[in-house]
Design a protein around this motif. Structure first.
Motif, PDB file in Angstrom:
ATOM      1  N   ASN A 260       0.809  -1.227   0.000  1.00  0.00           N
ATOM      2  CA  ASN A 260       0.000   0.000   0.000  1.00  0.00           C
ATOM      3  C   ASN A 260       0.839   1.273   0.000  1.00  0.00           C
ATOM      4  OD1 ASN A 260       0.976  -0.357   2.561  1.00  0.00           O
ATOM      5  ND2 ASN A 260      -0.990  -0.090   3.609  1.00  0.00           N
ATOM      6  N   ALA A 261       2.118   1.154  -0.355  1.00  0.00           N
ATOM      7  CA  ALA A 261       3.004   2.310  -0.530  1.00  0.00           C
ATOM      8  C   ALA A 261       3.118   3.173   0.718  1.00  0.00           C
ATOM      9  CB  ALA A 261       2.534   3.160  -1.718  1.00  0.00           C
ATOM     10  N   ASP A 262       3.123   2.518   1.888  1.00  0.00           N
ATOM     11  CA  ASP A 262       3.288   3.275   3.129  1.00  0.00           C
ATOM     12  C   ASP A 262       4.686   3.121   3.719  1.00  0.00           C
ATOM     13  OD1 ASP A 262       3.245   0.705   4.128  1.00  0.00           O
ATOM     14  OD2 ASP A 262       1.692   1.085   5.637  1.00  0.00           O
ATOM     15  N   GLY A 263       5.581   2.422   2.992  1.00  0.00           N
ATOM     16  CA  GLY A 263       6.946   2.265   3.462  1.00  0.00           C
ATOM     17  C   GLY A 263       7.164   1.117   4.415  1.00  0.00           C
ATOM     18  N   ARG A 264       6.132   0.309   4.654  1.00  0.00           N
ATOM     19  CA  ARG A 264       6.267  -0.862   5.520  1.00  0.00           C
ATOM     20  C   ARG A 264       5.948  -2.111   4.705  1.00  0.00           C
ATOM     21  NH1 ARG A 264       2.899   1.968  10.371  1.00  0.00           N
ATOM     22  NH2 ARG A 264       1.467   2.187   8.617  1.00  0.00           N
ATOM     23  N   LEU A 265       6.788  -3.121   4.842  1.00  0.00           N
ATOM     24  CA  LEU A 265       6.658  -4.324   4.033  1.00  0.00           C
ATOM     25  C   LEU A 265       5.557  -5.225   4.576  1.00  0.00           C
ATOM     26  CD1 LEU A 265      10.430  -5.128   3.454  1.00  0.00           C
ATOM     27  CD2 LEU A 265       8.842  -3.994   1.892  1.00  0.00           C
ATOM     28  N   ASP A 266       4.650  -5.605   3.695  1.00  0.00           N
ATOM     29  CA  ASP A 266       3.538  -6.481   4.036  1.00  0.00           C
ATOM     30  C   ASP A 266       3.866  -7.916   3.609  1.00  0.00           C
ATOM     31  OD1 ASP A 266       1.844  -4.107   4.759  1.00  0.00           O
ATOM     32  OD2 ASP A 266       2.093  -3.704   2.617  1.00  0.00           O
ATOM     33  N   LEU A 267       2.964  -8.850   3.918  1.00  0.00           N
ATOM     34  CA  LEU A 267       3.205 -10.259   3.627  1.00  0.00           C
ATOM     35  C   LEU A 267       2.059 -10.861   2.834  1.00  0.00           C
ATOM     36  CD1 LEU A 267       4.495 -11.564   7.105  1.00  0.00           C
ATOM     37  CD2 LEU A 267       5.859 -11.005   5.096  1.00  0.00           C
ATOM     38  N   VAL A 268       2.423 -11.674   1.839  1.00  0.00           N
ATOM     39  CA  VAL A 268       1.463 -12.456   1.066  1.00  0.00           C
ATOM     40  C   VAL A 268       1.923 -13.902   1.103  1.00  0.00           C
ATOM     41  CG1 VAL A 268       0.364 -12.794  -1.179  1.00  0.00           C
ATOM     42  CG2 VAL A 268       1.112 -10.505  -0.491  1.00  0.00           C
ATOM     43  N   VAL A 269       1.018 -14.834   1.370  1.00  0.00           N
ATOM     44  CA  VAL A 269       1.353 -16.253   1.379  1.00  0.00           C
ATOM     45  C   VAL A 269       0.290 -17.028   0.611  1.00  0.00           C
ATOM     46  CG1 VAL A 269       1.631 -18.326   2.814  1.00  0.00           C
ATOM     47  CG2 VAL A 269       2.623 -16.157   3.556  1.00  0.00           C
ATOM     48  N   VAL A 270       0.743 -17.884  -0.305  1.00  0.00           N
ATOM     49  CA  VAL A 270      -0.152 -18.799  -1.010  1.00  0.00           C
ATOM     50  C   VAL A 270      -0.111 -20.143  -0.298  1.00  0.00           C
ATOM     51  CG1 VAL A 270      -0.617 -19.981  -3.193  1.00  0.00           C
ATOM     52  CG2 VAL A 270       0.165 -17.609  -3.199  1.00  0.00           C
ATOM     53  N   ASN A 271      -1.277 -20.652   0.057  1.00  0.00           N
ATOM     54  CA  ASN A 271      -1.373 -21.921   0.769  1.00  0.00           C
ATOM     55  C   ASN A 271      -1.928 -23.013  -0.134  1.00  0.00           C
ATOM     56  OD1 ASN A 271      -0.632 -20.984   3.516  1.00  0.00           O
ATOM     57  ND2 ASN A 271      -2.465 -19.737   3.296  1.00  0.00           N
ATOM     58  N   ARG A 272      -1.418 -24.212   0.030  1.00  0.00           N
ATOM     59  CA  ARG A 272      -1.918 -25.348  -0.744  1.00  0.00           C
ATOM     60  C   ARG A 272      -3.247 -25.814  -0.173  1.00  0.00           C
ATOM     61  NH1 ARG A 272      -1.209 -31.033  -0.054  1.00  0.00           N
ATOM     62  NH2 ARG A 272      -1.631 -32.146  -1.992  1.00  0.00           N
ATOM     63  N   ASN A 273      -4.247 -25.910  -1.048  1.00  0.00           N
ATOM     64  CA  ASN A 273      -5.586 -26.355  -0.659  1.00  0.00           C
ATOM     65  C   ASN A 273      -6.147 -25.548   0.508  1.00  0.00           C
ATOM     66  OD1 ASN A 273      -5.710 -28.319  -2.675  1.00  0.00           O
ATOM     67  ND2 ASN A 273      -4.798 -29.894  -1.370  1.00  0.00           N
ATOM     68  N   GLY A 274      -5.835 -24.276   0.497  1.00  0.00           N
ATOM     69  CA  GLY A 274      -6.351 -23.366   1.513  1.00  0.00           C
ATOM     70  C   GLY A 274      -6.342 -21.954   0.975  1.00  0.00           C
ATOM     71  N   PRO A 275      -6.988 -21.027   1.663  1.00  0.00           N
ATOM     72  CA  PRO A 275      -7.054 -19.650   1.172  1.00  0.00           C
ATOM     73  C   PRO A 275      -5.706 -18.944   1.252  1.00  0.00           C
ATOM     74  CG  PRO A 275      -7.989 -19.798   3.375  1.00  0.00           C
ATOM     75  CD  PRO A 275      -7.714 -21.207   2.949  1.00  0.00           C
ATOM     76  N   ALA A 276      -5.429 -18.120   0.246  1.00  0.00           N
ATOM     77  CA  ALA A 276      -4.256 -17.254   0.333  1.00  0.00           C
ATOM     78  C   ALA A 276      -4.434 -16.277   1.490  1.00  0.00           C
ATOM     79  CB  ALA A 276      -4.067 -16.500  -0.978  1.00  0.00           C
ATOM     80  N   GLU A 277      -3.306 -15.880   2.100  1.00  0.00           N
ATOM     81  CA  GLU A 277      -3.348 -14.985   3.259  1.00  0.00           C
ATOM     82  C   GLU A 277      -2.524 -13.725   2.978  1.00  0.00           C
ATOM     83  OE1 GLU A 277      -3.553 -17.514   7.239  1.00  0.00           O
ATOM     84  OE2 GLU A 277      -1.984 -18.264   5.902  1.00  0.00           O
ATOM     85  N   ILE A 278      -3.040 -12.601   3.460  1.00  0.00           N
ATOM     86  CA  ILE A 278      -2.341 -11.324   3.361  1.00  0.00           C
ATOM     87  C   ILE A 278      -2.345 -10.655   4.723  1.00  0.00           C
ATOM     88  CG2 ILE A 278      -2.445  -8.992   2.382  1.00  0.00           C
ATOM     89  CD1 ILE A 278      -3.329 -10.104  -0.218  1.00  0.00           C
ATOM     90  N   TRP A 279      -1.178 -10.127   5.102  1.00  0.00           N
ATOM     91  CA  TRP A 279      -1.060  -9.391   6.357  1.00  0.00           C
ATOM     92  C   TRP A 279      -0.540  -7.984   6.063  1.00  0.00           C
ATOM     93  CZ3 TRP A 279       0.492 -14.515   6.025  1.00  0.00           C
ATOM     94  CH2 TRP A 279      -0.111 -15.418   6.909  1.00  0.00           C
ATOM     95  N   ARG A 280      -1.172  -6.987   6.642  1.00  0.00           N
ATOM     96  CA  ARG A 280      -0.733  -5.595   6.526  1.00  0.00           C
ATOM     97  C   ARG A 280       0.194  -5.267   7.686  1.00  0.00           C
ATOM     98  NH1 ARG A 280      -2.748  -0.963   8.849  1.00  0.00           N
ATOM     99  NH2 ARG A 280      -4.622  -2.089   9.528  1.00  0.00           N
ATOM    100  N   ASN A 281       1.321  -4.677   7.362  1.00  0.00           N
ATOM    101  CA  ASN A 281       2.299  -4.281   8.366  1.00  0.00           C
ATOM    102  C   ASN A 281       1.865  -2.953   8.981  1.00  0.00           C
ATOM    103  OD1 ASN A 281       4.568  -3.508   9.835  1.00  0.00           O
ATOM    104  ND2 ASN A 281       6.012  -4.213   8.288  1.00  0.00           N
ATOM    105  N   ALA A 282       1.518  -2.986  10.265  1.00  0.00           N
ATOM    106  CA  ALA A 282       1.072  -1.785  10.965  1.00  0.00           C
ATOM    107  C   ALA A 282       2.185  -1.153  11.800  1.00  0.00           C
ATOM    108  CB  ALA A 282      -0.120  -2.122  11.859  1.00  0.00           C
ATOM    109  N   GLY A 283       3.430  -1.610  11.606  1.00  0.00           N
ATOM    110  CA  GLY A 283       4.557  -1.034  12.329  1.00  0.00           C
ATOM    111  C   GLY A 283       4.715  -1.649  13.716  1.00  0.00           C
TER     112      GLY A 283
END
Length: 508
Positions: free
Chosen positions: A396-419
């Protein structure tokens, strides 16, 4: 008079623990699954790159038996949101995806790794793509492709591509020893020549072109799955212009290493100008440090995973005592303190009873003393799903690195870095008008607070996917920084001041 021992004087001062970033799970951000059984027990990559031109990366996720998908980034600083859009990537049997600009037209292209024919997609702009196998002479084959890397050889108009293939699908009942050949595709003008077999091949799950000895000539590292090869090992290939590829030999210093090789990540962690390499495996992750760095270095490495606290060999929470299974590794400064951290996506292969079923991802934070502290549970990313590919990137261009994970036979997950986090700089090197427009296998150096950080510009590594974005550096409390680019041909650009808390493009 009774004298008290000088315990206070002798007690060492403990190093301050790294600040733990707080990640907020955003389950509504994206809806996608990587599905499948036997042929999709590996793979599940994600490519992160900006195809809309707004400075925020889109995501292309492998789908396995489901179609791959491109998700437009509609995130704000307050929330991460991705919208699936038709893009030309919607095909099944995709195991991985990597982004790069093949034809140097300033529009990003895509390579899709498939169980079946691999497909290269030419970028048309505005997140639209078209098949280019025929137009570009790329022979996609019919293998089970699980790894990819790219580089530009000196004087070449187009990149050299490496494809890593897994076991022979025709021998599913007895797959051991059935590893299929990996391929090297060199350019023939503005097309690709016929594939060159990389023989022997040992069931590759990750590849990375990297200038391991700072010679100016990248080599190809290949990490292989010992579950299925016979007599194999990890590999390092000479890939010199106009010369057939050949393996580094034991006579040249190469040391035999056999692991369940699943992912590769490289970073100069100790400031000696030479990258360390984290190799993921099953309960046997390695952190390789070049034994004798310097001109004429031999490819001999010490394993420093134990000394630096990154063995990551068992779950650190959840109560499952069995060994871990590691997939996608990524070095990145997630708390912007100026020290590179390590994220590792974890997950059981396929109900393997000897390995942990609940296997949380690792978030290992590096301290000023060079050791790492596990913080995945405290940071909120200790998922127990079967993770495969991942991306550590500012969504989201806020200067903090976020996380994306693809899971096998499960939903993809995204985490926002709130500092919390300190200052930062992101550098985008550009060779306008050159074939290697994005300076792949060049280096970016950043100088701040008396230290120099370095990152190599690469396409490949990880597990079945990677990030194609400006290089992110944390600065901690420093509010001034200088940067320079060492271009792929070895030319050292000048040091120049760069603004803090923003993305800067450095042009050659």
């Amino acid at each position: 008079m009774k004298w008290l021992p000088l315990l206070l004087v002798a007690t060492p001062v403990l190093a301050q623990e790294p600040a733990v970033p707080q990640f907020r799970a955003e389950p509504a951000a994206v809806a996608h699954r990587f599905s499948g059984e036997w042929t999709f027990m590996v793979g599940g990559g994600v490519a992160a790159f900006d195809c809309s031109g707004d400075g925020k990366p889109e995501l292309v996720m492998a789908g396995g038996t489901a179609p791959a998908a491109l998700f437009r980034n509609d995130s704000t600083e307050g929330a991460l949101r991705f919208t699936p859009i038709p893009a030309g990537v919607e095909m099944t049997d995709v195991a991985g995806a990597y982004a790069l600009d093949i034809d140097a037209d300033a529009v990003t292209d895509l390579v899709l790794l498939r169980v079946g024919e691999n497909v290269v997609l030419r970028g048309l702009g505005n997140c639209r793509f078209e098949r280019a196998n025929e137009a570009w002479g790329l022979q996609g084959g019919d293998a089970w492709t699980t790894a990819f890397a790219a580089t530009w050889e000196a004087g070449a108009p187009w990149p050299t591509l490496a494809f890593g293939n897994y076991i022979n699908r025709a021998e599913e009942a007895f797959p051991w020893g059935s590893c299929t050949e990996n391929w090297l595709l060199r350019p023939d003008g503005r097309r690709f020549a016929a594939p060159i077999p990389l023989t022997p091949s040992y069931c590759a799950l990750s590849m990375l072109f990297t200038d391991w000895n700072r010679s100016g000539q990248p080599a190809l590292r290949v990490s292989n799955d010992r579950e299925y090869y016979k007599g194999g090992q990890e590999q390092l290939w000479h890939v010199a212009p106009a010369t057939p590829p050949r393996l580094y030999s034991e006579a040249e210093g190469w040391q035999r290493l056999r692991i369940w090789g699943m992912g590769i990540a490289g970073a100069d962690l100790d400031g000696d100008r030479y990258p360390e390499y984290f190799l993921t495996s099953m309960a046997d992750n390695k952190l390789q440090h070049l034994k004798a760095p310097g001109p004429g270095a031999l490819p001999q490495y010490d394993d420093t995973a134990w000394a630096r606290g990154v063995t990551a060999h068992r779950p650190y929470t959840g109560g499952d005592p069995r060994p871990s299974t590691a997939w996608h590794p990524a070095f990145a400064d997630v708390n912007n303190d100026g020290f590179t951290d390590l994220f590792v996506a974890k997950g059981n292969v396929w109900e393997m009873p000897d390995f942990a079923e609940q296997d949380p991802n690792n978030l290992l934070l590096q301290g000023a003393d060079g050791t790492f502290t596990e913080a995945g549970d405290r940071a909120g990313v200790a998922s127990g799903l079967q993770a495969r590919g991942a991306a550590v990137v500012d969504l989201n261009a806020d200067g903090r690195l976020d996380l994306v994970v693809v899971n096998r036979n499960g939903p993809a997950e995204i985490w926002r870095n709130a500092g919390p986090g300190g200052h930062w700089v992101a550098i985008d090197p550009l060779q306008e008008g050159a074939p290697n427009r994005n300076a792949i296998n060049g280096w970016v150096e950043l100088r701040a607070a008396g230290r120099v950080q370095r990152q190599e510009v690469t396409v490949g590594g990880g597990h079945a996917g990677g990030t194609f974005a400006p290089l992110h550096f944390g600065l901690g409390a420093a509010n001034q920084a200088e940067a320079r680019v060492i271009w792929p041909d070895g030319t050292e650009g000048p040091w120049q001041p760069v603004p803090v808390d923003t993305v800067t493009q450095i042009r050659r």
